[in-house]
Scaffold this active site. Structure first.
Site, PDB file in Angstrom:
ATOM      1  N   ASP A 112       0.862  -1.174   0.000  1.00  0.00           N
ATOM      2  CA  ASP A 112       0.000   0.000   0.000  1.00  0.00           C
ATOM      3  C   ASP A 112       0.906   1.233   0.000  1.00  0.00           C
ATOM      4  OD1 ASP A 112      -2.500   1.472   0.472  1.00  0.00           O
ATOM      5  OD2 ASP A 112      -3.198  -0.374   1.409  1.00  0.00           O
ATOM      6  N   HIS A 125     -11.256  -3.463   3.365  1.00  0.00           N
ATOM      7  CA  HIS A 125     -11.207  -3.183   4.799  1.00  0.00           C
ATOM      8  C   HIS A 125     -12.010  -1.948   5.187  1.00  0.00           C
ATOM      9  CE1 HIS A 125      -8.392  -0.575   2.883  1.00  0.00           C
ATOM     10  NE2 HIS A 125      -8.239   0.118   3.991  1.00  0.00           N
ATOM     11  N   ASP A 126     -12.651  -1.304   4.211  1.00  0.00           N
ATOM     12  CA  ASP A 126     -13.443  -0.098   4.492  1.00  0.00           C
ATOM     13  C   ASP A 126     -14.937  -0.326   4.322  1.00  0.00           C
ATOM     14  OD1 ASP A 126     -11.145   1.496   4.873  1.00  0.00           O
ATOM     15  OD2 ASP A 126     -11.000   1.943   2.729  1.00  0.00           O
ATOM     16  N   GLU A 147      -6.721   3.748  -5.822  1.00  0.00           N
ATOM     17  CA  GLU A 147      -7.978   3.776  -5.069  1.00  0.00           C
ATOM     18  C   GLU A 147      -8.673   5.118  -5.277  1.00  0.00           C
ATOM     19  OE1 GLU A 147      -9.881   3.572  -0.612  1.00  0.00           O
ATOM     20  OE2 GLU A 147      -8.285   4.973  -1.123  1.00  0.00           O
ATOM     21  N   ASP A 166      -3.231   4.681  -2.258  1.00  0.00           N
ATOM     22  CA  ASP A 166      -4.332   5.100  -1.393  1.00  0.00           C
ATOM     23  C   ASP A 166      -4.886   6.473  -1.776  1.00  0.00           C
ATOM     24  OD1 ASP A 166      -5.774   4.622   1.231  1.00  0.00           O
ATOM     25  OD2 ASP A 166      -4.815   6.540   1.712  1.00  0.00           O
TER      26      ASP A 166
HETATM   27  C1  NOJ Z   1      -8.508   4.766   2.166  1.00  0.00           C
HETATM   28  C2  NOJ Z   1      -8.141   3.608   3.028  1.00  0.00           C
HETATM   29  O1  NOJ Z   1      -8.612   2.422   2.436  1.00  0.00           O
HETATM   30  C3  NOJ Z   1      -8.759   3.868   4.380  1.00  0.00           C
HETATM   31  O2  NOJ Z   1      -8.686   2.751   5.208  1.00  0.00           O
HETATM   32  C4  NOJ Z   1      -8.063   5.056   4.981  1.00  0.00           C
HETATM   33  O3  NOJ Z   1      -8.673   5.384   6.214  1.00  0.00           O
HETATM   34  C5  NOJ Z   1      -8.142   6.269   4.049  1.00  0.00           C
HETATM   35  N1  NOJ Z   1      -7.863   5.950   2.688  1.00  0.00           N
HETATM   36  C6  NOJ Z   1      -7.132   7.307   4.467  1.00  0.00           C
HETATM   37  O4  NOJ Z   1      -5.840   6.861   4.198  1.00  0.00           O
END
Ligand code: NOJ
Length: 581
Positions: A141, A372-373, A311, A243
């Site tokens: 990442d 994971h989000d 992302e 990210d």
């Molecule tokens: C996206 C990530 O997937 C998430 O987990 C994170 O909190 C935010 N970006 C900030 O980095």
């Protein structure tokens, strides 16, 4: 030094090819088999990241090796055989860098180290070597939008307006009334500006105050961040998931964001504004192209490409720009649209067609069902449809990403208030934004703590109450389990180029039935996928008649009609391919 084959190809593409021309195929003379699989798919011109399947590890929750209740790199290494047996091709590991963990690693205080809680650089090197030995690629990442407020760069930056690193972050004077410079809001609640009393200015943070945004308009910062990529590429990583890329650059004039007329109570407070000036700014594409240039100059030891996955939660039309002009951007801008599209055959079919039609020439598709989000797929759709969703994910055209635990059908785990860890949930409680429920420890077996940790320390998040029944060991022994289904799907996908790299042709299906053909253009081999997204028995499409069920989500030999919540792959049996059921 002669440019690497990939770099030379990219340079050539930039000079001589226009946006509308198809991309150059990878030169065959540089093709090397990464993981020879005897008797399976023949080599073709597709890169490993096109043919392969990515598996996301959230390292805090995968496997703890030292008994502190938090997963770590030796733990990941000890579980690589699970990934190899599953049949994935690459493992993406969420951040493992030193971090105060305000956002569990997405607040990096050293971009070229390993957090002690996860291990050491030596552990990392061992993990990469062990993964490569099993034919698994390693994707890290990369968090370019913001660092931790404890990163030495930020400590310097905030020390004085005259500090050479001041401009590495986004600093502004207060508004005339002393308040924040404009109305921008943090994704995690509250203003996106925090006042620094020592120097009398505000700094910008798209996320937590502990995550100050880096200023990519500063050339030194940009160079330092590109060096981070080089550092890890030189250590052998095969790519990066990048990210929050859509947040990388903000409006140079710092204009207020307009109000969002569609905001309603219950929505994230950050959505009160339309992020017109804080997100998806045109300049971001130059920065991505720079990242890609670095990536392309680091072909792996076998001459294979490295991959960059971006992302960005964006509508399809805006997402497409992240492939870059002349495909100079991400190879895979994450496509999250399966996460939000209503789970109905017509809508999902329309989504696939809209996405396929929007792809720039030569761009490679990809699909995501969870991460994971976001709420887990088995919780969103129910366990029966989660099996159908797995078949969809692994039979669509494009690179799939599987989130850890989805292969055993893990569900969101309710977290008691006193155990909440996620800063978003703490800032904006009770609205359901907390991400802890999808980050609970991996369920390996029916032993104490599901085999996640063997120490005295309690796991950092509670285990799912169903871990005695829902775990890898139990499902490995059950030929009809979700795990067995995933293994069968991945084996079929590997054996059938039609499924990994073939074309996608939609087919008319009965109500609730999403049907499509995957066709290997090299051999003409055709497979039909029919997915019953409803709970009623339905007719199979006519095109299935006379053909055999190669795989059913029921893990048997199929039936004359599609059963409730059943998905099937239908075709003529391939020579040498035994039925997984
Ligand atoms: C996206 C990530 O997937 C998430 O987990 C994170 O909190 C935010 N970006 C900030 O980095």
């Amino acid at each position: 030094m002669a440019p690497s084959p990939v770099a030379a190809r990219v340079a050539n593409r930039k000079e001589s090819r226009s946006w509308f021309e198809p991309p150059l195929p990878a030169p065959m003379e540089h093709w090397r088999p990464w993981r020879p699989r005897v008797g399976l798919a023949m080599p073709d011109e597709h890169a490993w990241w096109q043919r392969g399947v990515v598996y996301q590890v959230y390292p805090r929750s995968f496997q703890d090796s030292n008994g502190d209740g938090v997963g770590d790199l030796p733990g990941v290494l000890s579980r690589l055989d699970h990934l190899a047996a599953l049949g994935v091709d690459a493992v993406w590991i969420s951040p493992i860098y030193p971090s105060p963990m305000a956002d569990f690693g997405y607040d990096v205080s050293d971009y070229t180290g390993i957090a002690p809680v996860f291990g050491s650089l030596e552990d990392f090197d061992r993990l990469v070597a062990a993964a490569h030995a099993r034919g698994l690629r390693v994707i890290l990442d990369y968090v370019p939008n913001h660092s931790s407020d404890r990163h030495p760069w930020f400590i310097e930056s905030r020390s004085s307006p005259a500090n050479p690193k001041r401009d590495w972050y986004v600093w502004r004077d207060p508004a005339p009334d002393g308040g924040p410079p404009n109305n921008w809001l943090s994704e995690f609640g509250g203003p996106a500006w925090t006042f620094d009393a020592t120097t009398g200015q505000y700094y910008y943070h798209a996320y937590l105050p502990e995550q100050p945004d880096l200023n990519w308009r500063n050339p030194e910062l940009r160079a330092a961040m590109l060096d981070v990529l080089r550092f890890w590429f030189d250590r052998g990583v095969d790519g990066f998931r990048v990210d929050a890329i859509h947040h990388l650059i903000e409006d140079a004039a710092f204009r207020d964001n307009p109000p969002n007329p569609d905001w309603k109570p219950g929505m994230s407070p950050a959505r009160r504004l339309i992020r017109a000036h804080t997100m998806d700014q045109p300049e971001v594409h130059d920065e991505i192209a720079d990242m890609r240039r670095v990536s392309d100059t680091h072909a792996d030891a076998h001459g294979g490409e490295r991959v960059l996955i971006g992302e960005a939660y964006l509508p399809i039309d805006r997402l497409m720009a992240y492939y870059g002009a002349d495909l100079s951007g991400f190879q895979l801008p994450f496509n999250f649209h399966l996460l939000s599209t209503p789970w109905r055959a017509r809508e999902i079919g329309a989504l696939v067609e809209r996405y396929e039609a929007a792809l720039p020439p030569g761009a490679w598709p990809n699909w995501v069902l969870g991460n994971h989000d976001r709420s887990r797929v088995a919780s969103r759709l129910g366990p029966a449809q989660a099996r159908v969703a797995a078949m969809l994910l692994l039979t669509l055209r494009g690179t799939p990403t599987i989130y850890q635990g989805e292969e055993i059908g893990m569900m969101d785990v309710p977290i008691p208030p006193e155990r909440v860890q996620d800063p978003w949930e703490r800032n904006v409680p009770s609205l359901g934004f907390g991400r802890d429920p999808v980050r609970t420890p991996m369920q390996w077996d029916a032993g104490p703590n599901a085999g996640f940790t063997r120490g005295a320390a309690e796991p950092w998040l509670p285990l799912a109450p169903d871990h005695g029944a829902v775990n890898v060991a139990a499902q490995a022994a059950d030929p009809r389990s979700m795990l067995s289904l995933h293994r069968a799907l991945l084996a079929l996908r590997r054996a059938e180029p039609a499924l990994s790299v073939g074309s996608y042709i939609p087919i008319e299906g009965a109500e609730d039935v999403l049907a499509y053909e995957r066709r290997d253009t090299a051999t003409g081999r055709r497979l039909l996928v029919a997915l019953n997204l409803g709970g009623q028995e339905r007719e199979l499409p006519d095109a299935a008649s006379g053909r055999r069920t190669l795989l059913s989500t029921y893990m048997d030999n199929g039936a004359p009609r599609l059963r409730p919540d059943e998905g099937v792959v239908v075709g003529e049996p391939a020579a040498g391919l035994s039925s997984p059921a």
